[in-house]
Write an enzyme that holds these catalytic residues in place. Structure first.
Site, mmCIF file in Angstrom:
data_model
loop_
_atom_site.group_PDB
_atom_site.id
_atom_site.type_symbol
_atom_site.label_atom_id
_atom_site.label_comp_id
_atom_site.label_asym_id
_atom_site.label_seq_id
_atom_site.Cartn_x
_atom_site.Cartn_y
_atom_site.Cartn_z
ATOM 1 N N SER A 108 0.825 -1.210 0.000
ATOM 2 C CA SER A 108 0.000 0.000 0.000
ATOM 3 C C SER A 108 0.858 1.259 0.000
ATOM 4 C CB SER A 108 -0.879 0.002 1.266
ATOM 5 O OG SER A 108 -1.458 1.267 1.450
ATOM 6 N N TYR A 132 -2.920 0.276 9.954
ATOM 7 C CA TYR A 132 -3.056 -0.463 8.680
ATOM 8 C C TYR A 132 -1.773 -0.330 7.862
ATOM 9 C CZ TYR A 132 -3.881 -0.981 3.746
ATOM 10 O OH TYR A 132 -3.739 -1.327 2.431
ATOM 11 N N LYS A 136 1.388 -3.101 6.621
ATOM 12 C CA LYS A 136 1.906 -3.296 5.259
ATOM 13 C C LYS A 136 3.419 -3.064 5.238
ATOM 14 C CE LYS A 136 -1.929 -4.253 3.054
ATOM 15 N NZ LYS A 136 -2.139 -5.555 2.390
HETATM 16 C C1 WQD Z 1 -10.024 8.399 0.668
HETATM 17 C C2 WQD Z 1 -10.332 9.825 1.015
HETATM 18 C C3 WQD Z 1 -10.851 10.181 3.337
HETATM 19 C C4 WQD Z 1 -14.633 7.983 3.385
HETATM 20 C C5 WQD Z 1 -7.111 3.667 0.976
HETATM 21 C C6 WQD Z 1 -7.397 2.279 1.404
HETATM 22 C C7 WQD Z 1 -6.168 1.595 1.839
HETATM 23 C C8 WQD Z 1 -5.021 1.886 0.928
HETATM 24 C C9 WQD Z 1 -4.818 3.351 0.717
HETATM 25 C C10 WQD Z 1 -4.613 0.148 -0.617
HETATM 26 C C11 WQD Z 1 -9.705 10.246 2.343
HETATM 27 C C12 WQD Z 1 -12.052 10.497 2.443
HETATM 28 C C13 WQD Z 1 -13.433 8.538 2.974
HETATM 29 C C14 WQD Z 1 -15.718 8.829 3.749
HETATM 30 C C15 WQD Z 1 -14.352 10.736 3.253
HETATM 31 N N1 WQD Z 1 -5.220 1.270 -0.335
HETATM 32 N N2 WQD Z 1 -13.310 9.890 2.896
HETATM 33 N N3 WQD Z 1 -15.529 10.187 3.654
HETATM 34 O O1 WQD Z 1 -7.896 6.272 3.500
HETATM 35 O O2 WQD Z 1 -6.833 6.913 1.306
HETATM 36 O O3 WQD Z 1 -6.909 4.494 2.086
HETATM 37 O O4 WQD Z 1 -6.026 3.807 0.156
HETATM 38 O O5 WQD Z 1 -3.894 -0.427 0.100
HETATM 39 O O6 WQD Z 1 -6.475 0.215 1.816
HETATM 40 O O7 WQD Z 1 -8.295 2.323 2.493
HETATM 41 O O8 WQD Z 1 -8.958 5.634 1.307
HETATM 42 O O9 WQD Z 1 -11.288 5.664 0.552
HETATM 43 O O10 WQD Z 1 -10.823 5.504 3.033
HETATM 44 O O11 WQD Z 1 -10.362 7.631 1.819
HETATM 45 O O12 WQD Z 1 -14.212 11.966 3.169
HETATM 46 O O13 WQD Z 1 -16.825 8.392 4.149
HETATM 47 O O14 WQD Z 1 -11.749 9.970 1.182
HETATM 48 O O15 WQD Z 1 -10.715 11.129 4.371
HETATM 49 O O16 WQD Z 1 -9.292 11.572 2.235
HETATM 50 P P1 WQD Z 1 -7.606 5.940 2.112
HETATM 51 P P2 WQD Z 1 -10.439 6.039 1.710
#
Ligand code: WQD
Length: 320
Positions: A108, A132, A136
């Site tokens: 990741s 998390y 990784k």
């Molecule tokens: C993306 C953006 C949140 C939900 C992911 C995967 C992780 C890894 C890295 C592969 C952030 C915002 C989210 C919501 C929001 N991938 N958000 N409201 O945290 O970047 O991590 O990519 O390994 O497995 O989880 O992804 O989709 O949770 O969030 O505003 O209800 O959307 O703050 O900025 P994240 P995400």
């Protein structure tokens, strides 16, 4: 590009179905026209895993098994360390026992922590903002030590950025159990009326519109990167990390706007508090995967939104 079943004639799936259902594999077989040997097994179950290896004698492993929600990991760190790290160690031990030393690991972008962007594979990793991402990072380090001790291993560490979207058939897509932790499945469930409102986690970051920036990549582009990585590990030994991203950063509001534009669905959302563990912005320098694996992302953010919505409308209650 060869299909994986041309590279490896027999494919097996090992899954504990914690965040999926067996019906997904039926649909994978429909899409590919290939059959899958299936095992319901948790990778922490050494005996069960050894049975799988004894029956299938795998040439290589693609290791996807792990909990993956950044926000959830900050609330339940021990669950993440026990599942992701202990499970991986058992898997690697069983691989070694059965002389299967070729692996593609689902890593990741979160391993980069607070590095300058765009992230490059040569940058230091480990300064991570959430459990998390630390799991990784630790698993990458474990594989590095395994290779140092035995350089007959062949290891590809694929550092995923933000996978979203669905297969264009609408048969398979992101369908997490319960309330989605990740942005795009949450958006699509608000759009179809399964959830009342999206909360944007933070509108006061130092970014162009105050919301976090991420490198979103179509899940089919991500899948194709695995084909390229498997082809490489079959031919070589060594350990290499690759950024699997588009190389472009989009904010949360960019995603909301793209989704509304491409689907015609108006999203009900508010700007709320920041989420623990989130970084303001990150995206990839994906040059190495292009030069060494011959892989480059093909799909744009509109296609990601269109395929997400196609899957959601065809599966309003998910895959059962
Ligand atoms: C993306 C953006 C949140 C939900 C992911 C995967 C992780 C890894 C890295 C592969 C952030 C915002 C989210 C919501 C929001 N991938 N958000 N409201 O945290 O970047 O991590 O990519 O390994 O497995 O989880 O992804 O989709 O949770 O969030 O505003 O209800 O959307 O703050 O900025 P994240 P995400």
């Amino acid at each position: 590009m060869q299909a994986i079943s041309e590279v490896i004639p027999v494919l097996s799936s090992v899954d504990n179905y914690y965040n999926s259902v067996p019906a997904v594999l039926d649909r994978v077989e429909t899409i590919t026209g290939k059959s899958l040997k299936r095992y319901e097994c948790d990778i922490r179950n050494r005996e069960g895993l050894e049975k799988v290896f004894a029956e299938t004698s795998p040439q290589a492993v693609i290791h996807f098994a792990g909990l993956k929600a950044v926000g959830e990991s900050s609330k339940l760190p021990l669950m993440y360390y026990e599942n992701n790290i202990s499970g991986s160690v058992v898997l690697f031990e069983v691989m070694e026992k059965f002389n299967c030393k070729k692996i593609v690991f689902s890593s990741s972008a979160t391993v980069y922590g607070n590095n300058p962007i765009p992230y490059k594979e040569t940058m230091p990793t480990g300064d991570v903002s959430n459990p998390y991402g630390r799991t990784k990072h630790f698993i990458e380090q474990i594989l590095g030590d395994v290779y140092k001790a035995d350089n007959t291993w062949s290891i590809s560490l694929l550092r995923y950025f933000n996978p979203i979207g669905a297969h264009e058939s609408g048969l398979i897509g992101e369908d997490p159990n319960g309330i989605p932790n990740n942005l795009m499945p949450f958006i699509s469930r608000v759009a179809i009326g399964k959830l009342p409102q999206l909360t944007v986690f933070g509108g006061d970051y130092d970014t162009k519109d105050g919301t976090c920036i991420r490198d979103y990549i179509h899940v089919v582009d991500l899948a194709k990167a695995h084909l390229c990585a498997v082809a490489k590990i079959l031919d070589t030994t060594g350990i290499n990390a690759y950024n699997i991203g588009n190389g472009v950063g989009y904010s949360v509001l960019d995603i909301i706007n793209a989704f509304e534009k491409t689907t015609g669905q108006k999203l009900n959302y508010i700007i709320g508090d920041r989420r623990a563990g989130d970084l303001p912005a990150f995206y990839a320098d994906a040059t190495k995967a292009n030069t060494e694996l011959g892989w480059k992302a093909q799909y744009d953010i509109d296609k990601m939104c269109i395929d997400t919505w196609n899957f959601q409308t065809k599966n309003p209650d998910g895959i059962k």
